[in-house]
Design a protein around this motif. Structure first.
Motif, short mmCIF file in Angstrom:
data_model
loop_
_atom_site.label_atom_id
_atom_site.label_comp_id
_atom_site.label_asym_id
_atom_site.label_seq_id
_atom_site.Cartn_x
_atom_site.Cartn_y
_atom_site.Cartn_z
N PHE A 103 -34.25 -23.15 4.03
CA PHE A 103 -35.19 -23.09 5.13
C PHE A 103 -34.43 -22.78 6.42
N GLY A 160 -39.70 -21.72 5.16
CA GLY A 160 -39.01 -21.44 3.93
C GLY A 160 -38.52 -20.00 3.89
N GLN A 170 -42.49 -28.06 2.50
CA GLN A 170 -41.19 -28.73 2.46
C GLN A 170 -41.28 -30.24 2.32
#
Length: 128
Positions: free
Chosen positions: A37, A47, A112
């Motif tokens: 990331f 990402g 995430q």
């Protein structure tokens, strides 16, 4: 001690290349999907590239497709991000994360929240 450590960042001119490394200690990366990331100043973390634990399938954000390559070396307990044709918009802090239970590679590259471990980040600056 369980940790992820990123390295390989730095200052590079537009069009240049860098290879980032994400090395684990205290656990085996082979059993984890790994995501890279990045976070630019004033922007949310996004990402960039992800690689599965099962068959090394990969997913890339559209902004880096064709320029970045993610790969893993389980013997070295390391995942790499080869970045070519770098542009100023690639500037940011790059983080790697390890996710043991996941659904798809695309999902963990776009969400995430489920990662088990994160590194501290490495700065990438693309500037002339």
């Amino acid at each position: 001690q369980v940790q992820l450590v990123e390295s390989g960042g730095g200052l590079v001119q537009p069009g240049g290349s860098l290879r980032l490394s994400c090395t684990a200690s205290g656990f085996s990366l082979a059993y984890y999907a790994i995501g890279w990331f990045r976070q630019a100043p004033g922007k949310e973390r996004e990402g960039v590239a992800c690689i599965s634990s099962s068959d090394d399938s990969t997913f890339y954000a559209d902004s880096v497709k064709g320029r970045f390559t993610i790969s893993r070396d389980n013997a070295e307990n390391t995942v790499y991000l080869q970045m070519n044709s770098l542009q100023p918009e690639d500037t940011g802090v790059y983080y790697c994360g390890a996710d043991y239970f996941y659904s798809t590679i695309q999902y963990i590259c776009e969400h995430q929240g489920g990662y088990d471990y994160w590194g501290q980040g490495t700065q990438v600056t693309v500037s002339s």
